[in-house]
Motif scaffolding. Structure first.
Motif, PDB file in Angstrom:
ATOM      1  N   TYR A  70      -8.618  -2.449  -9.543  1.00  0.00           N
ATOM      2  CA  TYR A  70      -8.159  -1.052  -9.523  1.00  0.00           C
ATOM      3  C   TYR A  70      -9.330  -0.102  -9.752  1.00  0.00           C
ATOM      4  O   TYR A  70      -9.469   0.925  -9.085  1.00  0.00           O
ATOM      5  CB  TYR A  70      -7.102  -0.784 -10.604  1.00  0.00           C
ATOM      6  CG  TYR A  70      -5.831  -1.574 -10.444  1.00  0.00           C
ATOM      7  CD1 TYR A  70      -5.502  -2.139  -9.218  1.00  0.00           C
ATOM      8  CD2 TYR A  70      -4.960  -1.746 -11.501  1.00  0.00           C
ATOM      9  CE1 TYR A  70      -4.341  -2.874  -9.073  1.00  0.00           C
ATOM     10  CE2 TYR A  70      -3.791  -2.473 -11.362  1.00  0.00           C
ATOM     11  CZ  TYR A  70      -3.490  -3.040 -10.147  1.00  0.00           C
ATOM     12  OH  TYR A  70      -2.353  -3.756 -10.004  1.00  0.00           O
ATOM     13  N   ILE A  71     -10.163  -0.446 -10.739  1.00  0.00           N
ATOM     14  CA  ILE A  71     -11.288   0.448 -11.061  1.00  0.00           C
ATOM     15  C   ILE A  71     -12.183   0.608  -9.837  1.00  0.00           C
ATOM     16  O   ILE A  71     -12.587   1.720  -9.470  1.00  0.00           O
ATOM     17  CB  ILE A  71     -12.098  -0.093 -12.262  1.00  0.00           C
ATOM     18  CG1 ILE A  71     -11.253   0.022 -13.533  1.00  0.00           C
ATOM     19  CG2 ILE A  71     -13.395   0.688 -12.428  1.00  0.00           C
ATOM     20  CD1 ILE A  71     -11.914  -0.566 -14.753  1.00  0.00           C
ATOM     21  N   MET A  72     -12.445  -0.526  -9.177  1.00  0.00           N
ATOM     22  CA  MET A  72     -13.319  -0.466  -8.007  1.00  0.00           C
ATOM     23  C   MET A  72     -12.702   0.386  -6.902  1.00  0.00           C
ATOM     24  O   MET A  72     -13.363   1.225  -6.304  1.00  0.00           O
ATOM     25  CB  MET A  72     -13.601  -1.887  -7.507  1.00  0.00           C
ATOM     26  CG  MET A  72     -15.066  -2.110  -7.325  1.00  0.00           C
ATOM     27  SD  MET A  72     -15.551  -3.728  -6.815  1.00  0.00           S
ATOM     28  CE  MET A  72     -14.508  -4.913  -7.521  1.00  0.00           C
ATOM     29  N   VAL A  73     -11.414   0.133  -6.648  1.00  0.00           N
ATOM     30  CA  VAL A  73     -10.729   0.882  -5.585  1.00  0.00           C
ATOM     31  C   VAL A  73     -10.767   2.383  -5.878  1.00  0.00           C
ATOM     32  O   VAL A  73     -11.145   3.195  -5.034  1.00  0.00           O
ATOM     33  CB  VAL A  73      -9.266   0.393  -5.448  1.00  0.00           C
ATOM     34  CG1 VAL A  73      -8.462   1.349  -4.589  1.00  0.00           C
ATOM     35  CG2 VAL A  73      -9.243  -1.011  -4.866  1.00  0.00           C
ATOM     36  N   ILE A  74     -10.408   2.750  -7.121  1.00  0.00           N
ATOM     37  CA  ILE A  74     -10.337   4.177  -7.471  1.00  0.00           C
ATOM     38  C   ILE A  74     -11.728   4.815  -7.395  1.00  0.00           C
ATOM     39  O   ILE A  74     -11.916   5.864  -6.774  1.00  0.00           O
ATOM     40  CB  ILE A  74      -9.726   4.356  -8.874  1.00  0.00           C
ATOM     41  CG1 ILE A  74      -8.263   3.909  -8.855  1.00  0.00           C
ATOM     42  CG2 ILE A  74      -9.826   5.797  -9.323  1.00  0.00           C
ATOM     43  CD1 ILE A  74      -7.658   3.732 -10.230  1.00  0.00           C
ATOM     44  N   ALA A  75     -12.724   4.143  -8.007  1.00  0.00           N
ATOM     45  CA  ALA A  75     -14.072   4.718  -8.021  1.00  0.00           C
ATOM     46  C   ALA A  75     -14.607   4.874  -6.608  1.00  0.00           C
ATOM     47  O   ALA A  75     -15.245   5.877  -6.287  1.00  0.00           O
ATOM     48  CB  ALA A  75     -15.010   3.841  -8.852  1.00  0.00           C
ATOM     49  N   THR A  76     -14.315   3.879  -5.757  1.00  0.00           N
ATOM     50  CA  THR A  76     -14.829   3.947  -4.390  1.00  0.00           C
ATOM     51  C   THR A  76     -14.290   5.157  -3.659  1.00  0.00           C
ATOM     52  O   THR A  76     -15.039   5.971  -3.122  1.00  0.00           O
ATOM     53  CB  THR A  76     -14.449   2.685  -3.593  1.00  0.00           C
ATOM     54  OG1 THR A  76     -14.955   1.557  -4.274  1.00  0.00           O
ATOM     55  CG2 THR A  76     -15.021   2.740  -2.191  1.00  0.00           C
ATOM     56  N   PHE A  77     -12.947   5.314  -3.687  1.00  0.00           N
ATOM     57  CA  PHE A  77     -12.510   6.389  -2.810  1.00  0.00           C
ATOM     58  C   PHE A  77     -12.640   7.770  -3.441  1.00  0.00           C
ATOM     59  O   PHE A  77     -12.763   8.758  -2.719  1.00  0.00           O
ATOM     60  CB  PHE A  77     -11.150   6.102  -2.157  1.00  0.00           C
ATOM     61  CG  PHE A  77      -9.976   6.450  -2.952  1.00  0.00           C
ATOM     62  CD1 PHE A  77      -9.456   7.717  -2.883  1.00  0.00           C
ATOM     63  CD2 PHE A  77      -9.380   5.504  -3.752  1.00  0.00           C
ATOM     64  CE1 PHE A  77      -8.356   8.034  -3.616  1.00  0.00           C
ATOM     65  CE2 PHE A  77      -8.285   5.822  -4.484  1.00  0.00           C
ATOM     66  CZ  PHE A  77      -7.773   7.088  -4.429  1.00  0.00           C
TER      67      PHE A  77
ATOM     68  N   PHE B  11     -11.959 -13.221  -4.191  1.00  0.00           N
ATOM     69  CA  PHE B  11     -11.201 -11.982  -3.993  1.00  0.00           C
ATOM     70  C   PHE B  11     -11.991 -10.774  -4.496  1.00  0.00           C
ATOM     71  O   PHE B  11     -12.144  -9.765  -3.809  1.00  0.00           O
ATOM     72  CB  PHE B  11      -9.858 -12.067  -4.724  1.00  0.00           C
ATOM     73  CG  PHE B  11      -8.937 -10.933  -4.391  1.00  0.00           C
ATOM     74  CD1 PHE B  11      -8.081 -11.003  -3.298  1.00  0.00           C
ATOM     75  CD2 PHE B  11      -8.956  -9.772  -5.153  1.00  0.00           C
ATOM     76  CE1 PHE B  11      -7.255  -9.939  -2.986  1.00  0.00           C
ATOM     77  CE2 PHE B  11      -8.129  -8.703  -4.833  1.00  0.00           C
ATOM     78  CZ  PHE B  11      -7.278  -8.804  -3.748  1.00  0.00           C
ATOM     79  N   LEU B  12     -12.523 -10.929  -5.702  1.00  0.00           N
ATOM     80  CA  LEU B  12     -13.291  -9.840  -6.302  1.00  0.00           C
ATOM     81  C   LEU B  12     -14.506  -9.516  -5.435  1.00  0.00           C
ATOM     82  O   LEU B  12     -14.850  -8.357  -5.206  1.00  0.00           O
ATOM     83  CB  LEU B  12     -13.747 -10.259  -7.709  1.00  0.00           C
ATOM     84  CG  LEU B  12     -13.902  -9.175  -8.767  1.00  0.00           C
ATOM     85  CD1 LEU B  12     -12.689  -8.285  -8.804  1.00  0.00           C
ATOM     86  CD2 LEU B  12     -14.119  -9.816 -10.131  1.00  0.00           C
ATOM     87  N   PHE B  13     -15.134 -10.573  -4.921  1.00  0.00           N
ATOM     88  CA  PHE B  13     -16.305 -10.395  -4.072  1.00  0.00           C
ATOM     89  C   PHE B  13     -15.941  -9.610  -2.812  1.00  0.00           C
ATOM     90  O   PHE B  13     -16.650  -8.676  -2.420  1.00  0.00           O
ATOM     91  CB  PHE B  13     -16.885 -11.763  -3.691  1.00  0.00           C
ATOM     92  CG  PHE B  13     -18.009 -11.681  -2.697  1.00  0.00           C
ATOM     93  CD1 PHE B  13     -19.277 -11.282  -3.107  1.00  0.00           C
ATOM     94  CD2 PHE B  13     -17.794 -11.965  -1.363  1.00  0.00           C
ATOM     95  CE1 PHE B  13     -20.303 -11.187  -2.194  1.00  0.00           C
ATOM     96  CE2 PHE B  13     -18.823 -11.876  -0.438  1.00  0.00           C
ATOM     97  CZ  PHE B  13     -20.081 -11.487  -0.863  1.00  0.00           C
ATOM     98  N   VAL B  14     -14.812  -9.988  -2.209  1.00  0.00           N
ATOM     99  CA  VAL B  14     -14.401  -9.310  -0.976  1.00  0.00           C
ATOM    100  C   VAL B  14     -14.143  -7.827  -1.250  1.00  0.00           C
ATOM    101  O   VAL B  14     -14.613  -6.945  -0.519  1.00  0.00           O
ATOM    102  CB  VAL B  14     -13.141  -9.986  -0.381  1.00  0.00           C
ATOM    103  CG1 VAL B  14     -12.555  -9.148   0.744  1.00  0.00           C
ATOM    104  CG2 VAL B  14     -13.492 -11.378   0.113  1.00  0.00           C
ATOM    105  N   ILE B  18     -16.214  -4.779   0.470  1.00  0.00           N
ATOM    106  CA  ILE B  18     -15.596  -3.699   1.253  1.00  0.00           C
ATOM    107  C   ILE B  18     -15.980  -2.346   0.657  1.00  0.00           C
ATOM    108  O   ILE B  18     -16.379  -1.418   1.368  1.00  0.00           O
ATOM    109  CB  ILE B  18     -14.057  -3.864   1.304  1.00  0.00           C
ATOM    110  CG1 ILE B  18     -13.706  -5.140   2.066  1.00  0.00           C
ATOM    111  CG2 ILE B  18     -13.406  -2.652   1.961  1.00  0.00           C
ATOM    112  CD1 ILE B  18     -12.233  -5.495   2.027  1.00  0.00           C
ATOM    113  N   SER B  19     -15.889  -2.238  -0.690  1.00  0.00           N
ATOM    114  CA  SER B  19     -16.262  -0.983  -1.351  1.00  0.00           C
ATOM    115  C   SER B  19     -17.696  -0.611  -1.007  1.00  0.00           C
ATOM    116  O   SER B  19     -17.987   0.530  -0.669  1.00  0.00           O
ATOM    117  CB  SER B  19     -16.153  -1.123  -2.871  1.00  0.00           C
ATOM    118  OG  SER B  19     -14.826  -1.297  -3.236  1.00  0.00           O
TER     119      SER B  19
END
Lengths: 198, 203
Positions: A70-77, B11-14, B18-19
Motif C-alpha cells: 500500500y505504501i509503495m502504491v500510494i507514494a508512487t502515484f 510479488f513485492l519485487f514486481v 512497476i512503481s
C-alpha cells in the motif's frame, strides 16, 4: 448500508476528531482557512484515487505484505500526480504544491486503505474516501477558523473587525494548534454524551 | 513455508519494479517541462526586479573567493540598466531564495522572493502584502545601502515574531549589494549584444 459509508466520515468517525489520524499535517496547515481548504481538497482527491486503487487490487495482494505494498502504491502515484501538476499546471502547483509531500505521509490515506478499502468493494471505498475527505476538510476548517481568527484576526486572509486589533500570536503557533484541537475534540465528545442522555 | 516467502518476495519485487518504471517514465516526461516552467518564472521575475528591455545570459563573477552568477539588464539603446542577483540567505526554516535587482547607481530597485520554507503564519509573512508594501515604500523613497531590521537599529520593519526570518532577508539584500559593489566595473562595462536577447544562446 452503502450510503452510510459516505456520511460516517463527517461526524461519527470524523478523521480529525474521532479517529485522530493525520494530526501532524493538521496542526501544520491549520494556520489559515485558505491552507485548510487547499489541504482538504488535495487530500480528498488523493484519498479517492488511493481507496479505489487499493480496493481494486485487494484480492491479489498477499496478506502479510499488504502494508508495504500500500505504501509503495500510494507514494508512487502521489509522486506522479505531483510531477504532472508541476509540469502542466504551475499555477495550481504554486498554491497546492506544498501540501502534496505532506499527503504522502498523511496517515489518513494509509489508514483508510488498511481499515476500509482493503476489505470493501470499489464503490464503497470511493464513498468512504469522499466522506473521510469531507470530514477531514471540515475538521481542518474548524481548527483553522479559530486559529486564524484569534491568531491573525483574519478569515481567508480578510481582516475581521474587532479581532484584527490585537491578535494572540500564540494561536497560530504550535501550542495554539494543540489548544484548539483539544478543546474541539472535548466539545464534540460533550455533544455526543449529551445526545446520549448522560 | 520457503515457497511462500519466495512468492511474497517476488510479488513485492514486481510491485516495486512497476512503481520504479512508472516513476522513471514520469520523471523523464516532466523534468524538461518543469525546468522550462522555472526558467519562464525566473525570466518574468527578473523583468519585475529590474525593468529592462533585454538581459544578458548568466555571467560568472567572483566575489571574496565565491563564484556567483548574475545577469546584466539593458535598455532599448543597449545601455546597462543594472544587474540581477540571486541570493539565498539562511532563514529560520531553510533558504530564502530571493532575486534582487540593482540599478546602475548601485541601489536596489526591487526584489522578489522566489521560494522560502519559513514557519507558516510567521516567517512566511515575508511575502505578505504588509511587508512587501513597507519594503516598496523604503526602496522607492531612498533605497538604503545597508539593510537592517529596526530592532538592530536599522530601517526595515521586521515581521512580527519573525525577527530571524526578517534578519535573514536583510542579509540577502546586503549580500546582493556587496556583490554589486565588487563587480561594479565588470557590470557597467558589459557590452550589449544581440545574442543576449536570446536566453541561453551565449552559453
Amino acid at each position: 448500508m452503502t450510503i452510510d459509508n459516505l456520511f460516517k466520515g463527517i461526524w461519527k468517525e470524523n478523521p480529525t476528531f474521532v479517529i485522530a489520524l493525520g494530526i501532524c499535517p493538521t496542526l501544520a496547515v491549520t494556520t489559515s482557512m485558505t491552507n485548510a481548504l487547499g489541504m482538504g481538497i488535495a487530500a480528498t482527491c488523493v484519498l479517492i484515487c488511493s481507496n479505489l486503487f487499493i480496493s481494486l487490487i485487494r484480492k491479489i495482494v498477499p496478506d502479510n505484505i499488504r502494508i508495504p505494498v500500500y505504501i509503495m502504491v500510494i507514494a508512487t502515484f502521489v509522486t506522479i500526480i505531483d510531477k504532472l501538476i508541476q509540469a502542466y499546471s504551475p499555477a495550481l502547483s504554486q498554491s497546492l504544491g506544498i501540501f502534496i509531500p505532506l499527503i504522502v505521509v498523511n496517515c489518513i490515506i494509509l489508514g483508510r486503505a488498511e481499515a476500509f478499502a482493503s476489505k470493501n468493494s470499489p464503490i464503497d471505498s470511493i464513498l468512504d474516501a469522499i466522506g473521510m475527505g469531507i470530514g477531514f476538510l471540515i475538521g481542518l476548517s474548524c481548527i483553522a477558523f479559530f486559529r486564524e481568527l484569534l491568531g491573525e484576526g483574519k478569515l481567508y486572509g480578510f481582516p475581521i473587525p474587532y479581532f484584527k486589533e490585537d491578535p494572540a500570536l500564540i494561536m497560530i503557533m504550535a501550542p495554539g494548534g494543540f489548544f484548539v484541537f483539544g478543546l474541539l475534540r472535548a466539545l464534540k465528545k460533550h455533544l455526543e454524551l449529551r445526545r446520549a442522555g448522560k | 513455508m520457503i515457497k511462500g516467502m519466495i512468492n511474497t518476495g517476488i510479488f513485492l519485487f514486481v510491485v516495486a519494479a512497476i512503481s520504479g518504471v512508472l516513476l522513471a517514465f514520469t520523471q523523464n516526461l516532466t523534468a524538461p517541462i518543469i525546468k522550462e516552467n522555472e526558467i519562464i518564472a525566473e525570466n518574468n521575475a527578473q523583468k519585475e526586479v529590474l525593468p529592462s528591455d533585454s538581459f544578458s545570459s548568466n555571467i560568472k563573477g567572483e566575489v571574496n573567493g565565491k563564484t556567483i552568477y548574475y545577469r546584466v539588464g539593458f535598455d532599448k539603446d543597449g545601455k546597462v540598466t543594472g544587474a540581477v542577483f540571486k541570493v539565498s540567505p539562511r532563514g529560520f526554516g531553510g533558504l530564502i531564495n530571493t532575486m534582487v535587482g540593482i540599478n546602475a547607481e548601485g541601489k536596489i530597485i526591487n526584489y522578489k522572493i522566489l521560494s522560502l520554507s519559513e514557519t507558516p503564519g510567521l516567517g512566511s509573512k515575508l511575502t505578505s502584502e504588509k511587508f512587501t508594501n513597507n519594503m516598496k515604500a523604503l526602496l522607492t523613497s531612498d533605497s538604503p545601502d545597508v539593510f537592517k531590521v529596526k530592532k538592530d537599529g536599522g530601517n526595515v520593519d521586521a515581521v512580527t515574531a519573525a525577527t530571524i526570518s526578517s534578519r535573514a532577508f536583510c542579509n540577502g539584500m546586503n549580500e546582493a549589494l556587496e556583490y554589486y559593489r565588487n563587480l561594479k566595473e565588470n557590470i557597467l562595462a558589459t557590452k550589449y549584444s544581440v545574442l543576449s536577447q536570446n536566453e541561453g544562446v551565449t552559453k
